[in-house]
Scaffold this motif. Structure first.
Motif, PDB file in Angstrom:
ATOM      1  N   TYR A 208      27.459 -60.466 -62.748  1.00 61.00           N
ATOM      2  CA  TYR A 208      27.973 -60.351 -61.375  1.00 61.00           C
ATOM      3  C   TYR A 208      27.049 -59.475 -60.520  1.00 61.00           C
ATOM      4  O   TYR A 208      26.699 -59.838 -59.394  1.00 61.00           O
ATOM      5  N   LEU A 209      26.628 -58.333 -61.087  1.00 62.36           N
ATOM      6  CA  LEU A 209      25.829 -57.394 -60.287  1.00 62.36           C
ATOM      7  C   LEU A 209      24.482 -57.971 -59.854  1.00 62.36           C
ATOM      8  O   LEU A 209      23.917 -57.546 -58.855  1.00 62.36           O
ATOM      9  N   ILE A 210      23.971 -58.948 -60.622  1.00 61.48           N
ATOM     10  CA  ILE A 210      22.673 -59.511 -60.196  1.00 61.48           C
ATOM     11  C   ILE A 210      22.866 -60.736 -59.293  1.00 61.48           C
ATOM     12  O   ILE A 210      21.909 -61.319 -58.819  1.00 61.48           O
ATOM     13  N   SER A 211      24.121 -61.113 -59.073  1.00 56.09           N
ATOM     14  CA  SER A 211      24.387 -62.292 -58.241  1.00 56.09           C
ATOM     15  C   SER A 211      24.340 -61.917 -56.752  1.00 56.09           C
ATOM     16  O   SER A 211      24.463 -60.747 -56.387  1.00 56.09           O
ATOM     17  N   GLU A 212      24.226 -62.941 -55.909  1.00 54.59           N
ATOM     18  CA  GLU A 212      24.213 -62.701 -54.458  1.00 54.59           C
ATOM     19  C   GLU A 212      25.535 -62.132 -53.975  1.00 54.59           C
ATOM     20  O   GLU A 212      25.592 -61.365 -53.009  1.00 54.59           O
ATOM     21  N   SER A 213      26.624 -62.486 -54.683  1.00 55.05           N
ATOM     22  CA  SER A 213      27.957 -61.985 -54.281  1.00 55.05           C
ATOM     23  C   SER A 213      28.017 -60.462 -54.310  1.00 55.05           C
ATOM     24  O   SER A 213      28.835 -59.855 -53.620  1.00 55.05           O
ATOM     25  N   ALA A 214      27.147 -59.834 -55.129  1.00 50.31           N
ATOM     26  CA  ALA A 214      27.212 -58.372 -55.290  1.00 50.31           C
ATOM     27  C   ALA A 214      26.163 -57.652 -54.447  1.00 50.31           C
ATOM     28  O   ALA A 214      25.892 -56.462 -54.665  1.00 50.31           O
ATOM     29  N   LYS A 215      25.599 -58.353 -53.445  1.00 48.77           N
ATOM     30  CA  LYS A 215      24.462 -57.749 -52.723  1.00 48.77           C
ATOM     31  C   LYS A 215      24.820 -56.458 -51.971  1.00 48.77           C
ATOM     32  O   LYS A 215      23.964 -55.627 -51.698  1.00 48.77           O
ATOM     33  N   GLY A 216      26.104 -56.288 -51.649  1.00 44.72           N
ATOM     34  CA  GLY A 216      26.510 -55.066 -50.925  1.00 44.72           C
ATOM     35  C   GLY A 216      26.880 -53.916 -51.841  1.00 44.72           C
ATOM     36  O   GLY A 216      27.177 -52.813 -51.371  1.00 44.72           O
ATOM     37  N   LEU A 217      26.853 -54.171 -53.133  1.00 43.98           N
ATOM     38  CA  LEU A 217      27.264 -53.138 -54.099  1.00 43.98           C
ATOM     39  C   LEU A 217      26.017 -52.406 -54.567  1.00 43.98           C
ATOM     40  O   LEU A 217      25.206 -52.953 -55.326  1.00 43.98           O
ATOM     41  N   THR A 218      25.821 -51.185 -54.094  1.00 44.92           N
ATOM     42  CA  THR A 218      24.626 -50.453 -54.512  1.00 44.92           C
ATOM     43  C   THR A 218      24.884 -48.952 -54.605  1.00 44.92           C
ATOM     44  O   THR A 218      25.744 -48.418 -53.903  1.00 44.92           O
ATOM     45  N   GLY A 219      24.159 -48.311 -55.527  1.00 45.18           N
ATOM     46  CA  GLY A 219      24.285 -46.863 -55.719  1.00 45.18           C
ATOM     47  C   GLY A 219      25.583 -46.463 -56.400  1.00 45.18           C
ATOM     48  O   GLY A 219      25.956 -45.292 -56.389  1.00 45.18           O
ATOM     49  N   GLN A 220      26.253 -47.439 -57.001  1.00 42.07           N
ATOM     50  CA  GLN A 220      27.588 -47.163 -57.557  1.00 42.07           C
ATOM     51  C   GLN A 220      27.547 -46.926 -59.062  1.00 42.07           C
ATOM     52  O   GLN A 220      26.743 -47.502 -59.779  1.00 42.07           O
TER      53      GLN A 220
END
Ligand SMILES: NC(=O)c1ccc[n+]([C@@H]2O[C@H](COP(=O)([O-])OP(=O)(O)OC[C@H]3O[C@@H](n4cnc5c(N)ncnc54)[C@H](OP(=O)(O)O)[C@@H]3O)[C@@H](O)[C@H]2O)c1
Length: 232
Positions: A208-220
């Motif tokens: 999931y984290l490498i998918s485009e859907s997760a593009k806003g998830l960072t530094g977490q």
């Protein structure tokens, strides 16, 4: 289809991440043991020149830059702080923190060039809540979480995300070789969901984290721990 470099991929969690990601990506794997595969490089991550060789081998294999780095290699030494030797202190910091830092420093330029990248660190819940007799392991994993936050800021405008998954107890050779049956039962007893995490749960989160859907998830820092971080 992305070019994914995974450390600690000869066993346990890293091996499972490789199995899940290789279905839709090109993967290059590393571990210490010797494995005869063209997408695998055996190296000791406490050695700077071996880390550089690993990145070169991966880029050679992909004939391109590395899009995704998964820092999964890690180990702990379970003993009271006063019993830790200088060699053990250096080893734990080099493996659990410095190798991920150095690898990140070596792949980030390629990611910036492509204006796309993902880095995932496999931390530990011990770096979130602390673990007695695993002080340096806990501290190194906490440092790794700090790296995820700081580096995420540094490259946010480059469409590169950095996140950390902090697993609770996962049933892998690392646990198999270090816990007695009685200790395993104790782990289950203190874990709110009364179970070990399965390696595939971590692998699916990486997917999931490498998918485009997760593009806003960072530094977490994401605690995948069957409830261990919220109390008992
Ligand atoms: N299992 C858990 O309960 C748990 C919980 C929280 C976090 N974690 C973290 O998850 C990650 C994977 O753990 P695991 O349970 O899958 O352990 P594992 O089955 O023992 O696998 C560890 C991996 O790291 C590699 N590795 C160890 N030392 C290395 C070194 N000096 N240089 C290069 N590679 C090295 C191993 O390679 P070789 O075996 O080929 O030497 C292996 O591929 C670790 O970072 C660990 O801290 C695990």
């Amino acid at each position: 289809m992305k070019n994914v470099l995974i450390t600690g991929a000869s066993s346990g969690i890293g091996l499972e991440i490789a199995k899940v990601l290789e279905k839709n990506n090109r993967v290059f794997l590393s571990g210490r043991r010797k494995i005869d595969k063209k997408n695998y490089f055996s190296c000791d991550l406490v050695d700077y020149s071996s880390i550089k060789d690993l990145v070169e081998k991966a880029k050679e294999y992909f004939n391109s830059e590395i899009d995704v780095l998964i820092n999964c290699a890690g180990q702990y030494i379970y003993k009271p702080i006063e019993k830790m030797t200088k060699e053990e202190i250096d080893y734990l910091l080099d493996l659990n923190f410095k190798s991920a830092y150095i690898l990140s420093s070596l792949v980030i330029e390629g990611m910036k060039k492509n204006n796309w990248g993902r880095i995932i660190n496999i931390g530990s819940i011990s770096g979130v809540v602390g673990e007695a007799n695993a002080t340096l392991y806990s501290a190194a994993k906490a440092a790794l979480g700090g790296l995820a936050r700081a580096l995420a800021l540094e490259v946010a405008k480059n469409n590169i995300t950095i996140n950390q998954i902090n697993p609770g107890w996962v049933e892998t050779p690392l646990v198999e070789n270090s816990l007695t049956e009685e200790e395993k039962q104790e782990v289950i007893d203190v874990t709110p969901q009364k179970r070990f995490i399965e390696p595939v749960e971590i692998a699916k989160l990486c997917e999931y984290l490498i998918s485009e859907s997760a593009k806003g998830l960072t530094g977490q820092n994401i605690n995948l721990c069957a409830g261990l971080s919220i109390g008992c």
